[in-house]
Design a protein around this motif. Structure first.
Motif, PDB file in Angstrom:
ATOM      1  N   LEU A  79      12.287 -37.547  38.860  1.00 56.11           N
ATOM      2  CA  LEU A  79      12.948 -36.400  38.854  1.00 56.11           C
ATOM      3  C   LEU A  79      12.014 -35.203  39.329  1.00 56.11           C
ATOM      4  CD1 LEU A  79      15.881 -35.049  39.401  1.00 56.11           C
ATOM      5  CD2 LEU A  79      15.339 -35.020  37.032  1.00 56.11           C
ATOM      6  N   THR A  80      12.071 -34.594  40.904  1.00 59.71           N
ATOM      7  CA  THR A  80      12.102 -33.702  41.334  1.00 59.71           C
ATOM      8  C   THR A  80      12.313 -32.859  41.711  1.00 59.71           C
ATOM      9  OG1 THR A  80      10.039 -34.713  42.009  1.00 59.71           O
ATOM     10  CG2 THR A  80      10.359 -32.361  42.194  1.00 59.71           C
ATOM     11  N   ILE A  81      12.216 -31.400  40.386  1.00 56.55           N
ATOM     12  CA  ILE A  81      13.468 -30.283  41.118  1.00 56.55           C
ATOM     13  C   ILE A  81      13.167 -28.858  41.722  1.00 56.55           C
ATOM     14  CG2 ILE A  81      15.215 -28.004  40.190  1.00 56.55           C
ATOM     15  CD1 ILE A  81      16.151 -30.319  37.822  1.00 56.55           C
ATOM     16  N   SER A  82      13.161 -28.732  42.728  1.00 53.75           N
ATOM     17  CA  SER A  82      11.633 -27.367  43.285  1.00 53.75           C
ATOM     18  C   SER A  82      12.741 -25.976  44.010  1.00 53.75           C
ATOM     19  CB  SER A  82      10.980 -27.914  44.454  1.00 53.75           C
ATOM     20  OG  SER A  82      12.215 -28.777  45.392  1.00 53.75           O
ATOM     21  N   GLY A  83      12.034 -25.266  44.516  1.00 53.53           N
ATOM     22  CA  GLY A  83      13.054 -23.961  44.791  1.00 53.53           C
ATOM     23  C   GLY A  83      12.403 -22.812  45.161  1.00 53.53           C
ATOM     24  N   GLU A  84      13.372 -21.531  44.983  1.00 53.40           N
ATOM     25  CA  GLU A  84      12.201 -20.872  45.752  1.00 53.40           C
ATOM     26  C   GLU A  84      13.817 -19.445  44.483  1.00 53.40           C
ATOM     27  OE1 GLU A  84      10.219 -17.305  48.936  1.00 53.40           O
ATOM     28  OE2 GLU A  84      11.449 -19.674  49.320  1.00 53.40           O
ATOM     29  N   ARG A  85      12.410 -18.353  44.192  1.00 52.11           N
ATOM     30  CA  ARG A  85      13.722 -17.904  43.149  1.00 52.11           C
ATOM     31  C   ARG A  85      13.497 -16.531  44.147  1.00 52.11           C
ATOM     32  NH1 ARG A  85      12.551 -15.709  37.951  1.00 52.11           N
ATOM     33  NH2 ARG A  85      13.523 -17.516  37.259  1.00 52.11           N
ATOM     34  N   ARG A  86      13.969 -15.466  45.111  1.00 57.09           N
ATOM     35  CA  ARG A  86      13.600 -14.051  46.086  1.00 57.09           C
ATOM     36  C   ARG A  86      13.790 -12.850  45.557  1.00 57.09           C
ATOM     37  NH1 ARG A  86      13.065 -17.240  50.793  1.00 57.09           N
ATOM     38  NH2 ARG A  86      14.439 -18.971  51.140  1.00 57.09           N
ATOM     39  N   CYS A  87      12.860 -11.966  46.280  1.00 59.60           N
ATOM     40  CA  CYS A  87      13.141 -10.856  45.079  1.00 59.60           C
ATOM     41  C   CYS A  87      14.034  -9.894  45.725  1.00 59.60           C
ATOM     42  CB  CYS A  87      11.564  -9.982  45.530  1.00 59.60           C
ATOM     43  SG  CYS A  87      11.462  -8.792  44.972  1.00 59.60           S
ATOM     44  N   GLU A  88      14.917  -9.628  44.797  1.00 64.15           N
ATOM     45  CA  GLU A  88      16.209  -8.683  45.668  1.00 64.15           C
ATOM     46  C   GLU A  88      16.113  -8.388  46.643  1.00 64.15           C
ATOM     47  OE1 GLU A  88      18.624  -8.531  42.080  1.00 64.15           O
ATOM     48  OE2 GLU A  88      18.725 -11.158  41.701  1.00 64.15           O
ATOM     49  N   ASN A  89      15.590  -7.368  46.374  1.00 64.74           N
ATOM     50  CA  ASN A  89      15.494  -5.442  47.147  1.00 64.74           C
ATOM     51  C   ASN A  89      13.953  -5.246  46.459  1.00 64.74           C
ATOM     52  OD1 ASN A  89      15.672  -5.280  44.309  1.00 64.74           O
ATOM     53  ND2 ASN A  89      17.554  -3.655  44.242  1.00 64.74           N
ATOM     54  N   GLU A  90      13.847  -4.629  47.446  1.00 59.89           N
ATOM     55  CA  GLU A  90      12.528  -4.007  47.298  1.00 59.89           C
ATOM     56  C   GLU A  90      12.376  -2.438  46.954  1.00 59.89           C
ATOM     57  OE1 GLU A  90       9.528  -4.692  51.015  1.00 59.89           O
ATOM     58  OE2 GLU A  90      10.011  -7.019  50.483  1.00 59.89           O
ATOM     59  N   GLU A  91      11.773  -1.570  47.370  1.00 59.99           N
ATOM     60  CA  GLU A  91      11.746  -0.090  46.215  1.00 59.99           C
ATOM     61  C   GLU A  91      11.508   0.670  47.991  1.00 59.99           C
ATOM     62  OE1 GLU A  91      13.011   1.765  44.065  1.00 59.99           O
ATOM     63  OE2 GLU A  91      14.052  -0.428  43.282  1.00 59.99           O
ATOM     64  N   LYS A  92      12.295   0.512  48.182  1.00 59.26           N
ATOM     65  CA  LYS A  92      11.378   2.127  49.702  1.00 59.26           C
ATOM     66  C   LYS A  92      10.887   3.903  49.618  1.00 59.26           C
ATOM     67  CE  LYS A  92      13.014  -1.352  52.475  1.00 59.26           C
ATOM     68  NZ  LYS A  92      14.542  -1.647  53.912  1.00 59.26           N
ATOM     69  N   ASN A  93      12.115   3.555  48.079  1.00 59.17           N
ATOM     70  CA  ASN A  93      12.383   5.322  47.890  1.00 59.17           C
ATOM     71  C   ASN A  93      12.339   5.353  46.447  1.00 59.17           C
ATOM     72  OD1 ASN A  93      12.802   5.954  50.468  1.00 59.17           O
ATOM     73  ND2 ASN A  93      15.164   5.970  50.353  1.00 59.17           N
ATOM     74  N   GLY A  94      11.047   5.000  46.474  1.00 59.48           N
ATOM     75  CA  GLY A  94      10.280   4.784  44.720  1.00 59.48           C
ATOM     76  C   GLY A  94       8.972   4.124  44.438  1.00 59.48           C
ATOM     77  N   LYS A  95       9.075   3.897  43.498  1.00 62.54           N
ATOM     78  CA  LYS A  95       7.828   2.769  42.972  1.00 62.54           C
ATOM     79  C   LYS A  95       8.171   2.556  41.857  1.00 62.54           C
ATOM     80  CE  LYS A  95       5.648   6.126  39.927  1.00 62.54           C
ATOM     81  NZ  LYS A  95       4.273   6.898  39.829  1.00 62.54           N
ATOM     82  N   VAL A  96       7.856   1.219  41.243  1.00 66.39           N
ATOM     83  CA  VAL A  96       8.609  -0.378  40.722  1.00 66.39           C
ATOM     84  C   VAL A  96       7.091   0.115  39.514  1.00 66.39           C
ATOM     85  CG1 VAL A  96       8.542  -2.612  39.627  1.00 66.39           C
ATOM     86  CG2 VAL A  96       8.612  -1.590  41.918  1.00 66.39           C
ATOM     87  N   ILE A  97       7.898   1.022  38.296  1.00 64.84           N
ATOM     88  CA  ILE A  97       7.093   1.340  37.040  1.00 64.84           C
ATOM     89  C   ILE A  97       6.600   0.046  36.198  1.00 64.84           C
ATOM     90  CG2 ILE A  97       7.353   2.204  34.640  1.00 64.84           C
ATOM     91  CD1 ILE A  97       7.115   4.453  37.499  1.00 64.84           C
ATOM     92  N   MET A  98       7.327  -0.977  36.010  1.00 67.90           N
ATOM     93  CA  MET A  98       7.122  -2.381  35.567  1.00 67.90           C
ATOM     94  C   MET A  98       8.122  -3.717  35.906  1.00 67.90           C
ATOM     95  SD  MET A  98       7.586  -3.685  31.619  1.00 67.90           S
ATOM     96  CE  MET A  98       9.407  -3.916  31.219  1.00 67.90           C
TER      97      MET A  98
END
Length: 150
Positions: A79-98
């Motif tokens: 049995l193989t379960i595969s897929g992809e978790r996509r990043c929902e949104n990217e920060e355009k006006n700011g920065k990711v702290i963590m």
């Protein structure tokens, strides 16, 4: 003589400090080891595999995955379960702290203990949990033969 003893003490302290730094580095490396380094993906879904007389039940936690990004295959009894978790949104006006969440593709395979009927598998995907019911192939199950003892 004092000077020589003082230098020996300082050298000993430097050696101990160097040893401690090396040990700290080893422990830091060991405890920061990520099992995902062994796999292609940053994360692997957690699985439960249960069975009764007639079927296997598999539950996989796949939060953040959309149904269209999820694949299930059975080849023989793999049995193989595969897929992809996509990043929902990217920060355009700011920065990711963590960010502790992992994104990307994954593939998780497991060998089912017995032969199964691949044409009778049922799957339900709800609230980030994939539930599979995989019937055992009765023709491959051990047969019980009643022996009459006289």
């Amino acid at each position: 003589m004092k000077w020589g003893l003082a230098n020996t003490k300082k050298a000993s302290e430097r050696g101990a400090l160097s040893l401690r730094n090396n040990l700290d580095r080893v422990f830091d490396d060991f405890f920061s080891f990520r099992p995902s380094a062994l796999f292609d993906s940053e994360w692997l879904p957690k699985l439960d595999l249960k069975e009764d007389e007639k079927l296997f039940k598999v539950e996989a936690e796949v939060p953040g995955i959309e149904e269209k990004d999820l694949n299930v295959t059975i080849d023989g009894n793999i049995l193989t379960i595969s897929g992809e978790r996509r990043c929902e949104n990217e920060e355009k006006n700011g920065k990711v702290i963590m960010s502790e969440r992992c994104y990307g593709s994954f593939s998780r395979s497991l060998r089912l203990p017995e032969a199964v009927k691949t044409d009778k598998v049922s799957a339900v995907f709800k609230n980030g949990v994939l539930k599979l019911e995989i019937p055992k192939d009765e023709s491959k199950l051990p047969k019980k033969i009643k022996v009459n003892v006289q």
